[in-house]
Design an enzyme around this catalytic site. Structure first.
Site: not given
Ligand code: M6R
Length: 598
Positions: A471, A478, A27, A74, A494, A475, A100-101, A2, A593
């Protein structure tokens, strides 16, 4: 995750809060809200969705208020709705809080308050804070002290009290909070990006501390309420500049910034004569190396495990931080634990760092934000100099992380008497090669055209190509929401190969010359089942050797450095697929972020 912005001074607060929220929106962006304090009255406005939705109602509410707090959320506790958005207020409308938290004992506190007859208006953990403030005794600062003493968890708090119209209160525990001094007032923010242009000095709150901001001063207190002296650090917003320039998206701009980010980062580790120089504090012959991080930073660690073991012959483990922190890792004295993080605030990485420290490992941080919690807690920091990264999907910070990890590998190789002259020669030339890799955009765009309507895609590769496949796959999913998975090329048969159907796109990384025949064989296994293969190679192979529908050529380099080059077309592929699918590239849904909760 947040974002918090607050202001008290002689300017109108609302436009400053809005600007700050816009800068913080990367964020967290599922809801936003603000509280303004004027003539002893607290007005609150909140909206679900983007900051944009708050603009008109906040401007209408403003009417001259010079004190305010605001928040982008968030969601962790409760859906991203208007009534769960911050600020939260006490039932008596006296206190407003942005947070935040996570308050870990919120359920117990809420049960107690409800039993005492307090009516809650949201499902959030945060709301216990204003409700506790309203029931505490004494002046506002003392009420805050009493309230904080009852909380467990993490918090960065901005608080207004209708009975203290000339003050803005702040507190922090395991979540960053900054105070910016400006000519016409004081700012409070969870991220310096939110500060106004006029901020010239910055203070950081430490865990357990409280602050009282007034229009022309700020005072700090410890958890007992005793005054604390703090020195301000000079601050210039320009140094934190984060302008999109001529680009449509920060991500695309940041992709182009990679040669410079890697050049700056590597320059720290080479003398003028071109010799590799790492800080003397770095142990030269670790017993073992633990590489610990989350998300893309973890993928940089997976790459580095291959590189360090092959180049320096030092045993190495790559760990996802959220696993490491609850495992019983056999780590201790003589081991080096490397923590990789763009933000330097990732909660799981920070917790893993604390655990490794307790176990006696030598801790090294590879961090992009110099004054972050991870940077401050590590025995040694090897900075990535990528500059502010705004797009939620990391690109330039990832490339800079790889650069530092390569330097580390070469350092340990040299210290152990392993030959690495070719590697170092090529490492110095890496920025130029990354520039050359950026010319793959047209090919990446052509592949994006082919796959953007698909629902699933698979990425395969061996060795460092597998690490890069991880990666590339992250990318893509997301930012474009196209489901994708990455597998070691030899592992697909497999189980996962049962998902390959006629037309399924497979992005095959074949950039490691010595493994080319093996990867080529794995490609044939999927084309035999109808997959459409798009292959990346720098190993000189052609379409026929790789049985691929299209080839994206990557410049060649030392095999262990290829991940820095092959990741570039994969970033561009993800970007163009997301653009074709009409996605919000810089702010993908559900993501933040900086992941400051566990
Ligand atoms: O700030 P950090 O590097 O610690 O963040 C770790 C991950 O959250 C981050 O890399 C995430 O996976 C990115 N969104 C990937 O693009």
């Amino acid at each position: 995750m947040c974002g918090i912005i607050g202001y008290i001074g002689s300017k109108m607060a609302a436009p400053l809060l809005l600007e700050g929220l816009q800068a913080l929106e990367y964020r967290g962006y599922d809801s936003a809200g603000a509280a303004l304090l004027q003539s002893g009255r607290l007005d609150i406005v909140r909206r679900a969705g983007r900051v944009e939705n708050l603009k008109t109602p906040l401007n209408e509410l403003a009417q001259g208020a010079c004190v305010g707090i605001a928040h982008t959320r968030w969601a962790t506790h409760g859906a991203p709705t208007e009534h769960n958005a911050h600020p939260h207020r006490s039932a008596d409308a006296r206190w407003a809080v942005v947070h935040n938290g996570i308050i870990e004992n919120a359920d117990a506190l809420r049960d107690r308050l409800v039993a005492d007859g307090v009516a809650f208006a949201s499902e959030t953990d945060t709301e216990v804070i204003p409700q506790l403030l309203a029931r505490a005794e004494g002046a506002p600062l003392e009420a805050l002290r009493q309230t904080l003493a009852q909380l467990a968890g993490s918090w960065a708090l901005g608080i207004l009290c209708a009975h203290a119209p000339d003050a803005l209160f702040a507190a922090c525990q395991s979540s960053p909070l900054l105070i910016g001094a400006a000519q016409d007032g004081m700012y409070l923010a969870s991220d310096a990006a939110a500060f106004g242009d006029d901020v010239f000095a910055l203070y950081r709150l430490n865990d357990g501390e409280m602050a009282v901001l007034r229009a022309d001063s700020v005072a700090f207190y410890d958890s007992e309420g005793a005054p604390v002296r703090k020195e301000a650090a000079p601050f210039s917003r320009r140094a934190h500049g984060s302008d999109k320039g001529m680009y449509t998206h920060y991500m695309r701009k940041e992709i182009d910034e990679q040669p410079d980010a890697v050049r700056r980062t590597l320059a720290q580790f080479f003398s003028d004569a071109g010799a590799l120089r790492l800080p003397a504090l770095l142990p030269s012959s670790p017993r073992r190396v633990f590489l610990i991080a989350c998300g893309s930073a973890y993928h940089a660690c997976v790459t580095a495990k291959y590189v360090i073991e092959e180049l320096a012959a030092v045993p190495c483990e790559a760990w996802v931080a959220s696993e490491f922190r609850y495992a019983m890792p056999l780590i201790g004295k003589g081991d080096v634990a490397v923590f990789v993080s763009q933000s330097g605030e990732t909660a799981d990485t920070l917790a893993a760092l604390r655990l490794a420290t307790v176990h006696g490992a030598h801790t090294v941080g590879i961090v992009n934000v110099p004054d972050s919690a991870i940077a401050r807690a590590c025995a040694l920091v090897l900075p990535t100099l990528a500059g502010a990264e705004i797009a939620v999907a990391t690109t330039k910070a990832y490339s800079a992380q790889l650069a530092v990890l390569y330097a580390l590998a070469a350092h340990w190789a040299q210290a152990g008497g392993q030959e690495c002259t070719d590697f170092l020669d090529e490492l110095r030339r890496l920025p130029e090669k990354i520039s050359a890799a950026l010319t793959s955009e047209a090919r990446a765009k052509a592949v994006a055209q082919e796959i953007h309507k698909e629902e699933h895609a698979y990425f395969i590769g061996r060795g460092v190509d597998y690490a890069t496949a991880l990666e590339g796959s992250l990318k893509l999913k997301e930012i474009s929401y196209l489901h994708s998975e990455a597998y070691p090329a030899g592992e697909l048969k497999h189980g996962t190969i049962s998902l390959i159907a006629p037309g399924t796109p497979v992005i095959a990384l074949a950039c490691t010359a010595r493994l080319l025949p093996k990867t080529a064989a794995n490609i044939r296994e999927v084309t035999a089942r109808g997959a459409r293969v798009f292959a990346l190679t720098g190993a000189g192979a052609d379409q026929n050797t790789l049985d691929a529908e299209q080839i994206i050529a990557v410049p060649t380099a030392h095999p262990l450095l290829m991940p820095s080059l092959s990741v570039i077309p994969l970033q561009l592929l993800a970007y163009h697929v997301a653009a074709l699918r009409g996605c919000d590239i810089d702010k993908p849904k559900n993501l933040a972020k900086s992941v400051t909760v566990e």
